[in-house]
Design a protein around this motif. Sequence first.
Motif, PDB file in Angstrom:
ATOM      1  N   ASN A 173     -86.397 -58.339   6.438  1.00  0.00           N
ATOM      2  CA  ASN A 173     -85.353 -59.207   5.890  1.00  0.00           C
ATOM      3  C   ASN A 173     -84.142 -59.254   6.809  1.00  0.00           C
ATOM      4  O   ASN A 173     -83.573 -60.321   7.073  1.00  0.00           O
ATOM      5  N   GLU A 174     -83.746 -58.096   7.333  1.00  0.00           N
ATOM      6  CA  GLU A 174     -82.573 -58.010   8.201  1.00  0.00           C
ATOM      7  C   GLU A 174     -82.802 -58.689   9.548  1.00  0.00           C
ATOM      8  O   GLU A 174     -81.883 -59.296  10.112  1.00  0.00           O
ATOM      9  N   LEU A 175     -84.006 -58.575  10.076  1.00  0.00           N
ATOM     10  CA  LEU A 175     -84.276 -59.057  11.432  1.00  0.00           C
ATOM     11  C   LEU A 175     -84.588 -60.543  11.498  1.00  0.00           C
ATOM     12  O   LEU A 175     -84.476 -61.156  12.561  1.00  0.00           O
ATOM     13  N   PRO A 214     -86.636 -56.602  -0.977  1.00  0.00           N
ATOM     14  CA  PRO A 214     -86.381 -55.743   0.185  1.00  0.00           C
ATOM     15  C   PRO A 214     -85.769 -54.408  -0.204  1.00  0.00           C
ATOM     16  O   PRO A 214     -84.820 -54.340  -0.982  1.00  0.00           O
ATOM     17  N   GLY A 215     -86.341 -53.335   0.333  1.00  0.00           N
ATOM     18  CA  GLY A 215     -85.814 -52.000   0.102  1.00  0.00           C
ATOM     19  C   GLY A 215     -86.236 -51.349  -1.190  1.00  0.00           C
ATOM     20  O   GLY A 215     -85.861 -50.195  -1.452  1.00  0.00           O
ATOM     21  N   VAL A 216     -87.028 -52.038  -2.010  1.00  0.00           N
ATOM     22  CA  VAL A 216     -87.424 -51.494  -3.313  1.00  0.00           C
ATOM     23  C   VAL A 216     -88.737 -50.719  -3.169  1.00  0.00           C
ATOM     24  O   VAL A 216     -89.711 -51.211  -2.592  1.00  0.00           O
ATOM     25  N   LYS A 237     -81.770 -62.126  -2.488  1.00  0.00           N
ATOM     26  CA  LYS A 237     -81.680 -61.969  -1.038  1.00  0.00           C
ATOM     27  C   LYS A 237     -83.027 -61.656  -0.394  1.00  0.00           C
ATOM     28  O   LYS A 237     -83.109 -61.440   0.809  1.00  0.00           O
ATOM     29  N   GLY A 238     -84.084 -61.639  -1.201  1.00  0.00           N
ATOM     30  CA  GLY A 238     -85.409 -61.356  -0.672  1.00  0.00           C
ATOM     31  C   GLY A 238     -85.996 -62.549   0.054  1.00  0.00           C
ATOM     32  O   GLY A 238     -85.452 -63.665   0.014  1.00  0.00           O
ATOM     33  N   ILE A 267     -96.694 -66.788   5.094  1.00  0.00           N
ATOM     34  CA  ILE A 267     -95.515 -67.220   5.852  1.00  0.00           C
ATOM     35  C   ILE A 267     -94.304 -67.083   4.944  1.00  0.00           C
ATOM     36  O   ILE A 267     -94.309 -67.551   3.796  1.00  0.00           O
ATOM     37  N   TRP A 268     -93.244 -66.450   5.482  1.00  0.00           N
ATOM     38  CA  TRP A 268     -92.064 -66.114   4.688  1.00  0.00           C
ATOM     39  C   TRP A 268     -90.791 -66.608   5.349  1.00  0.00           C
ATOM     40  O   TRP A 268     -90.695 -66.692   6.579  1.00  0.00           O
ATOM     41  N   GLY A 269     -89.809 -66.965   4.523  1.00  0.00           N
ATOM     42  CA  GLY A 269     -88.492 -67.355   5.021  1.00  0.00           C
ATOM     43  C   GLY A 269     -87.432 -66.924   4.025  1.00  0.00           C
ATOM     44  O   GLY A 269     -87.724 -66.530   2.890  1.00  0.00           O
ATOM     45  N   HIS A 270     -86.187 -66.992   4.449  1.00  0.00           N
ATOM     46  CA  HIS A 270     -85.074 -66.663   3.550  1.00  0.00           C
ATOM     47  C   HIS A 270     -84.933 -67.714   2.464  1.00  0.00           C
ATOM     48  O   HIS A 270     -85.169 -68.912   2.695  1.00  0.00           O
TER      49      HIS A 270
END
Length: 274
Positions: A173-175, A214-216, A237-238, A267-270
């Motif tokens: 998520n961060e990158l 993210p982070g869970v 924010k995921g 395929i993933w996006g914000h």
Amino acid sequence: MSERTLKADFENRAPSEHPSRWNDLWVEGFTPWDRGLPSPALLELLTERPELLPVSGSTNTGKKLKALVPGCGKGYEVLLLSAFGYDAYGLDVSEKALEFAREHEKEMGSQEVYKTREGVERGKVAWLCGDFFTSDVFKDVQDFETGFDFIYDYTFLCALPLSLRSKWSQRQNELLAPGGRLMCLEFPTNKPTNSGGPPWPLPPKIYQALLPRPGVELKYDDQGVLVESELGPPSPKGLMALAHYQPKKTHKAGYDAEGKLMDFVSIWGHNDSA
């Protein structure tokens, strides 16, 4: 004599010991994860599914798009992305793996798969040795703060112990840049959930649980099955799933004993830039 397995190599080793063990395996030449060529599924995405690639609204508009391949090994996909115009970064914890990657880069001119397409300017290639979960490894990446426009994940998540999965989802998520795309070639999807790893079993629902949260930390039962009833709601924010499909073909390891294709692509996006 029983056949050597990755699972046995990593059994009873603390996660802190894993990076040096991966390097040892490259030195020893025991690399059952090495496919010997770029992913057919990634090539299919780059040539046939342009609607799923990073959008023009990326923060890197006007510059070459940046791509990252964590756990790149010999760098087949890094070189392929470079041939499609990305500034491509290959990351691995093993310096020995990156030695092989640099050697392969020198030989790529003779291989048709790495030829640039008409009108495409080859992107630069850079090799990064270090920990995916720290920022130090990216200190030499130009405009690192804007993120990567494309990230390719294959035989990376499945190599990580379960205790690092939540950190993996947070880091992806961060990158990932706004407008960027994360491609996960989901593998191994058909391995029994209680069989351990690496490679750890990864049915599609694990990606679908991790990346929107993210982070869970996820919960699993005593057979290694995801406890879906205890999943909380996705985070605003995921990452959001933009596509989920089976590629036309994949590496040999992605077929079952009867020859049925078992890999999936997601395929993933914000959420705010899809």
